[in-house]
Scaffold this active site. Structure first.
Site, mmCIF file in Angstrom:
data_model
loop_
_atom_site.group_PDB
_atom_site.id
_atom_site.type_symbol
_atom_site.label_atom_id
_atom_site.label_comp_id
_atom_site.label_asym_id
_atom_site.label_seq_id
_atom_site.Cartn_x
_atom_site.Cartn_y
_atom_site.Cartn_z
ATOM 1 C CB CYS A 119 -2.024 -23.504 -5.483
ATOM 2 S SG CYS A 119 -1.886 -25.520 -5.141
ATOM 3 C CB SER A 466 -10.654 -22.287 -13.468
ATOM 4 O OG SER A 466 -10.106 -23.447 -13.346
#
Length: 552
Positions: A119, A466
């Site tokens: 991640c 993001s």
């Protein structure tokens, strides 16, 4: 072998006693010691499947003739940390991860490293640590999640949950709809399904040559991912024998390849932080301008979520990163990779299975790549936008500034209906120092989209976004407000001009007025005054340099 420093000679008798206490047989003591840095955790979907991959890496290391030692690396799920205090820790954790890889590898004099990651900040953090330690290293990214399904439609985390909040506020979704979405959008293990930061960094890692061909897009919990894990474990032992270290792979040409692949895929703007930070640890000087220079010459050939329609599973079935190499072969440097093959060898062996997912250069979605670097009176040291996720209508935009000192206040205003078409939302004091930690603004950007304002409202911040952000959202404004950048003195109602084709971001106030405001400006008090984040804020550098930590 480097590990001989802890296992050879009379004076190392106590060290050997401790090693034998772990259960290692005498027959294995002369083999290369391979550290397996695993970021397994039960709380991150992208990492919950790693126990399985650990087994296959272990089998591969033994098969290759090494002896593996596992050690843990912490991870943060940006999605779970989003929109509250937790997001302050996300970018800062990248530095801790690099430090932990360095610490364990050097303290135990490991001969090689397998880095099991997935991640957002964990992958660049591990790469930074490997580059710093510079022992043979190979990365295994744990793979993307399959798409969610609901009544025949495919779902992804960002587009179908974060944006659902604004849609609900507008009355476009019911409470029942929300309940179904939150149960179906993320069906299991793996990194979020679009070209968000986790998957972008996996693709960048493969393009850098630091993971085996096909690793980036091989789906989580698939047999193919298991085989890649096994082969990575076996390959690291060969790399130790041949002394193939990260700094031999991570050259300027490799970084240019990675940026080009990133631009072709329309990846996350967070790579503009992470790639320079990895380069910094590899002792490669990589200026911000490199992204814009390469973007201008790289067609956008894969239209992935969030701006496009394709999921990571589509890219996998279309041929993965090797197939992207094939499309870009003429513009890629033919450099070495951890596989032992050069980039063009990988490209030549690849097959493009779906020419719509990985389009020919002449049929690209956009003539330029995913990211544009903007400069101007509002961002003298640069700002970043994912231009391929911006509609033609919003590529040039002027509007009145609506100024906020935090994301929290911004979200209240958006969901409260106080942001109107024509506004330019300014979120400041969210940069590396001011945040601290440069929080992602996904809740804000998704709320704007969900409220139906993505075609009429722009957002500008010294924070970041993001990988799931779409629309005219400009981040990484440098210098940040806490360092006295012009964004600190924007006033409510000032007119802001965005011109992405010309790479401009300007506050339409005279320079003399900006200078006058800056002379009397005083930054707000630090938001966090204790703990790790206060130390981070005192040492972190600008977003324009990758937000790396200063050496003291």
């Amino acid at each position: 072998m480097k590990s001989n420093r802890i296992k050879k000679g009379l004076e190392r008798l106590p060290h050997r006693a401790l090693l034998y206490a772990t259960g290692i047989p005498r027959s294995e003591m002369n083999k290369p010691f391979i550290g397996v840095a695993t970021s397994f955790t039960d709380i991150i979907p992208g990492h919950t499947g790693m126990r399985d991959l650990e087994r296959f890496i272990e089998k591969g290391v033994h098969t290759g003739g090494g002896y593996p030692f596992f050690f843990g690396i912490p991870g943060i799920c940006d999605g779970i940390a989003m929109g509250h205090k937790g997001m302050h820790y996300s970018l800062a954790s990248r530095e801790l991860i690099a430090d932990m890889v360095e610490t364990v590898a050097e303290a135990h004099q490991l001969d090689g490293l397998v880095l099991l990651t997935n991640c957002d900040k964990i992958t660049p953090g591990m790469l930074m640590g490997a580059a710093r330690v510079n022992v043979p290293s190979i990365v295994v990214t744990a793979g993307p999640m399959i798409s969610g399904r609901l009544r025949g439609s495919r779902l992804s985390l960002v587009n179908d949950t974060f944006e659902a909040i604004g849609k609900y506020k507008r009355g476009r979704l019911t409470t029942s709809d929300l309940s179904e979405l939150e149960m179906c959008a993320c069906p299991g293990a793996g990194s979020c399904q679009g070209m968000y930061t986790a998957n972008t960094m996996a693709c960048v890692t493969e393009a850098l040559g630091m993971s085996l061909p096909g690793c980036a897009t091989a789906l989580a919990v698939s047999a193919g991912k298991r085989r890649i894990a096994f082969n990575s474990g076996s390959r690291i032992v060969e790399m130790v024998k041949k002394k193939i270290t990260p700094q031999k792979i991570l050259t300027m040409k490799a970084f240019e390849n990675a940026i080009r692949v990133d631009m072709a895929l329309g990846g996350s703007t967070n790579t503009v932080l992470h790639i320079p930070a990895i380069a910094h640890e590899a002792r490669v000087s990589l200026p911000l301008e490199a992204f814009d220079r390469i973007s201008k010459k790289t067609p956008h050939i894969s239209n992935m979520l969030p701006g496009g329609d394709h999921y990571l599973e589509d890219l996998e079935y279309a041929g993965g990163i090797p197939a992207v190499f094939k499309r870009l072969k003429s513009s890629l440097h033919n450099v070495n990779t951890v596989s032992g093959m050069k980039i063009r060898q990988i490209a030549e062996k690849a097959e493009i299975m779906d020419p719509e997912v990985i389009r020919p250069l002449k049929k690209a979605h956009h003539k330029e790549g995913g990211i544009a670097v903007l400069r101007g009176s509002l961002a003298p040291d640069g700002a970043v936008v994912k231009q391929t996720a911006v509609s033609k209508k919003m590529m040039r935009f002027k509007g009145a500034a609506r100024v906020f000192h935090s994301e929290d206040d911004t979200i209240k205003a958006i969901l409260g209906g106080k942001i109107k078409p024509g506004d330019v939302v300014i979120i400041r004091y969210e940069g590396p120092k001011g945040g601290p930690g440069m929080r992602e603004m996904l809740n804000s950007t998704a709320s704007i989209a969900g409220m139906g304002l993505a075609e009429s409202v722009a957002l500008i911040t010294d924070g970041r976004f993001s990988g799931g952000t779409r629309g005219p959202c400009i981040g990484h404004v440098s210098p940040e407000a806490m360092e006295g950048g012009p964004i600190a003195v924007v006033k409510e109602g000032d007119i802001v001009s965005i011109d992405i084709p010309r790479r401009r971001l300007d506050l339409l106030v005279s320079q003399s007025e900006i200078n006058r405001r800056l002379k009397t400006h005083r930054p707000i008090k630090p938001k966090i005054k204790s703990g790790w984040l206060s130390r981070y804020a005192s040492l972190v550098t600008s977003a324009s340099t990758g937000a790396v930590m200063k050496s003291v």
